[in-house]
Design an enzyme around this catalytic site. Structure first.
Site, short mmCIF file in Angstrom:
data_model
loop_
_atom_site.label_atom_id
_atom_site.label_comp_id
_atom_site.label_asym_id
_atom_site.label_seq_id
_atom_site.Cartn_x
_atom_site.Cartn_y
_atom_site.Cartn_z
N GLY A 68 -41.70 92.81 73.54
CA GLY A 68 -43.04 92.10 73.48
C GLY A 68 -43.92 93.16 72.44
O GLY A 68 -43.86 94.34 72.14
N LYS B 10 -59.65 90.16 92.14
CA LYS B 10 -59.27 89.49 90.91
C LYS B 10 -59.90 88.21 91.05
O LYS B 10 -60.27 87.49 92.21
CB LYS B 10 -57.86 89.28 90.92
CG LYS B 10 -56.96 89.01 89.75
CD LYS B 10 -56.97 90.16 88.78
CE LYS B 10 -56.02 90.22 87.76
NZ LYS B 10 -55.95 91.55 87.26
N GLY C 259 -47.58 96.14 73.72
CA GLY C 259 -46.14 96.67 72.95
C GLY C 259 -46.31 97.02 71.51
O GLY C 259 -45.86 98.01 71.13
N TYR C 260 -47.30 96.29 70.91
CA TYR C 260 -47.86 96.65 69.75
C TYR C 260 -48.34 98.14 69.40
O TYR C 260 -47.95 99.09 68.76
CB TYR C 260 -48.65 95.85 68.80
CG TYR C 260 -49.39 96.40 67.48
CD1 TYR C 260 -48.27 96.79 66.41
CD2 TYR C 260 -50.60 96.64 67.61
CE1 TYR C 260 -49.26 97.18 65.33
CE2 TYR C 260 -51.13 97.33 66.56
CZ TYR C 260 -50.41 97.44 65.55
OH TYR C 260 -51.02 98.20 64.24
N ASN D 170 -50.60 93.08 72.69
CA ASN D 170 -51.53 94.40 72.76
C ASN D 170 -50.79 95.42 73.42
O ASN D 170 -50.86 96.67 72.68
CB ASN D 170 -52.79 93.98 73.66
CG ASN D 170 -53.58 95.12 74.01
OD1 ASN D 170 -53.42 95.95 74.80
ND2 ASN D 170 -54.63 95.22 73.26
#
Ligand code: NAD
Length: 415
Positions: free
Chosen positions: A217, A105, A222-223, A220
């Site tokens: 949410g 990361k 959740g939709y 990105n």
């Protein structure tokens, strides 16, 4: 909000796996700290002529299984402990998914919302100038994360290519499709979640076409979860929320119409035909499937007992606290843990690398088919471990991942 040091959480989780697998603590020492950590200072000329020095990190946690992989965050409150923890979780996630990758990361302390596009480009290029010797398709492959996007990845790939003197698309994933990105990346996280949900429904004997869902949410994750749950399985999505609150309609929500409503008003509240509810109420609804897709630590010891869903699909990272985990396990709720449920994104990133190597690009259907296969197989191995050791699905995901890494470290002669 989060006062817990995330890297201490990593250490605790490792202790737990060590107990379950009865691994000697000296072996675990290898996994307790990152393999390599890079701290850099990046001087950037700002648009007003001032010079500003930004601080950044790249943590390569473990590369036993393959080159390290993980996103780069641009965030004002970035800390090395957060990056260390996220790098460790990436290592477990790729291992759990059976990908030939390690974990990493990166992060730069900055506030992208206050920077111009030119300043962001200079910062992105400056970050690569400092870490380029230590990344590459066979070493460490970054990707987008919080407040970085395909454009930032394009600048970084370009900078790396300039330094090494030739095009190297495979150095970074999450690139725009026109320059080596993969089809299917946009909805990969939610779609991957749907594939594991399908496996879970088979195991639990749940008919998805008659099931209901609530989603916290509407970004990105959740939709697309809402859209795909309905499209792929005929699931009725009864409730959705965003940071301003949620909505509920017992007959189901029209997702595309809700998206238009959110684009116009900036929130989901006040959607025609639906009742406004709070985020807290959403979590406790009587639905078959609950999908936290926003924040961490929303399911806690204070509300876990009242959760009625049969399945929790964690598309968000870390939505459930360890105390809540124990309560949910006792209640028999089937929780599909974050690093399995939301691994669709990194899996399609891996596909992007493979396509870059071959210089031959797959169509959407092939990406979906291969994603389905990877997600389903990963779910089955986690379920098998959960049943074998009589542990929760989260503990099982850790067990699958750590076991694989330890076995390979042994083969490589690291212990
Ligand atoms: P996003 O920024 O696109 O959307 C976040 C959503 O959460 C927005 O709808 C926002 O309104 C909502 N939200 C913010 N605060 C909230 C609150 N207090 N209560 C309820 N909702 C709130 O982000 P995303 O990419 O969809 O990511 C969501 C989660 O999924 C994060 O935990 C992220 O780490 C995880 N995740 C995402 C991906 C991916 O590919 N997008 C991959 C792995 C994990």
């Amino acid at each position: 909000m989060n006062l817990i040091n995330p890297f201490e959480v990593v250490q605790e989780q490792l202790d737990e796996v060590m107990r379950i697998l009865q691994i000697k603590s000296d072996v675990m020492q290898i996994l307790r700290t990152p393999m390599r950590e890079i701290h850099v200072s990046i001087p950037v000329r700002m648009d007003n002529g001032d010079l500003k020095v930004f601080h950044g990190f790249r943590v390569q946690y473990n590369n036993a299984l393959g080159p390290c992989k993980g996103g780069i965050r641009f965030h004002p409150e970035e800390t090395i402990d957060t990056i260390r923890a996220l790098a460790a979780w990436m290592t477990w996630k790729t291992a759990c998914m059976g990908l030939p990758l390690g974990g990493a990361k990166g992060g730069v302390i900055c506030n992208p919302k206050e920077m111009s596009s030119n300043e962001l480009e200079r910062l992105a290029r400056g970050y690569i100038d400092k870490i380029w010797q230590l990344i590459g398709p066979d070493q460490d492959i970054p990707a987008p994360d919080v407040y970085t996007n395909p454009q930032v990845m394009a600048w970084m790939m370009d900078e790396y290519s300039k330094i090494i003197g030739k095009n190297q698309f495979g150095v970074i994933t999450g690139k725009p499709i026109m320059m080596g990105g993969s089809q299917g990346r946009e909805d990969a996280t939610a779609r991957g979640g749907m594939y594991v949900l399908k496996e879970a429904s088979k195991y639990l004997g749940l008919d998805l076409s008659k099931s209901t869902m609530a989603i916290q949410g509407f970004g990105n994750a959740g939709y697309y979860a809402a859209l795909l749950a309905e499209k792929m399985f005929g699931i009725k999505v009864l409730a959705i929320s965003d940071s301003k609150g949620g909505i509920y309609n017992q007959n189901g929500i029209n997702i595309k119409a809700l998206k238009e409503h959110k684009e116009k008003t900036g929130h989901v509240n006040g959607f025609s035909g639906a009742k406004d509810i709070t985020n807290e109420e959403l979590l406790l609804l009587d639905v078959d499937i609950l999908v936290p897709s926003a924040l961490e630590e929303v399911i806690t010891k204070n509300n876990a007992n009242e959760i009625k869903a049969k399945i929790i699909l964690e598309l968000a990272n870390g939505p459930t606290t360890p105390e809540a985990d124990k309560i949910l396990f006792k209640k028999g709720i089937h929780l599909i843990p974050d690093f399995l449920a939301n691994a669709g994104g990194v899996t399609v990133s891996y596909f992007e690398m493979v396509q870059n190597f071959y210089m031959y690009y797959w169509d959407e259907d092939l990406v979906y088919k291969r994603l389905n296969h990877r997600m389903s197989e990963a779910y089955k191995s986690v379920l098998k471990a959960a049943r074998e050791y009589n542990i929760s699905m989260r503990q099982a995901a850790y067990v699958v991942a750590i076991k694989r890494i330890i076995e390979v470290m042994k083969l490589r002669g690291w212990w």
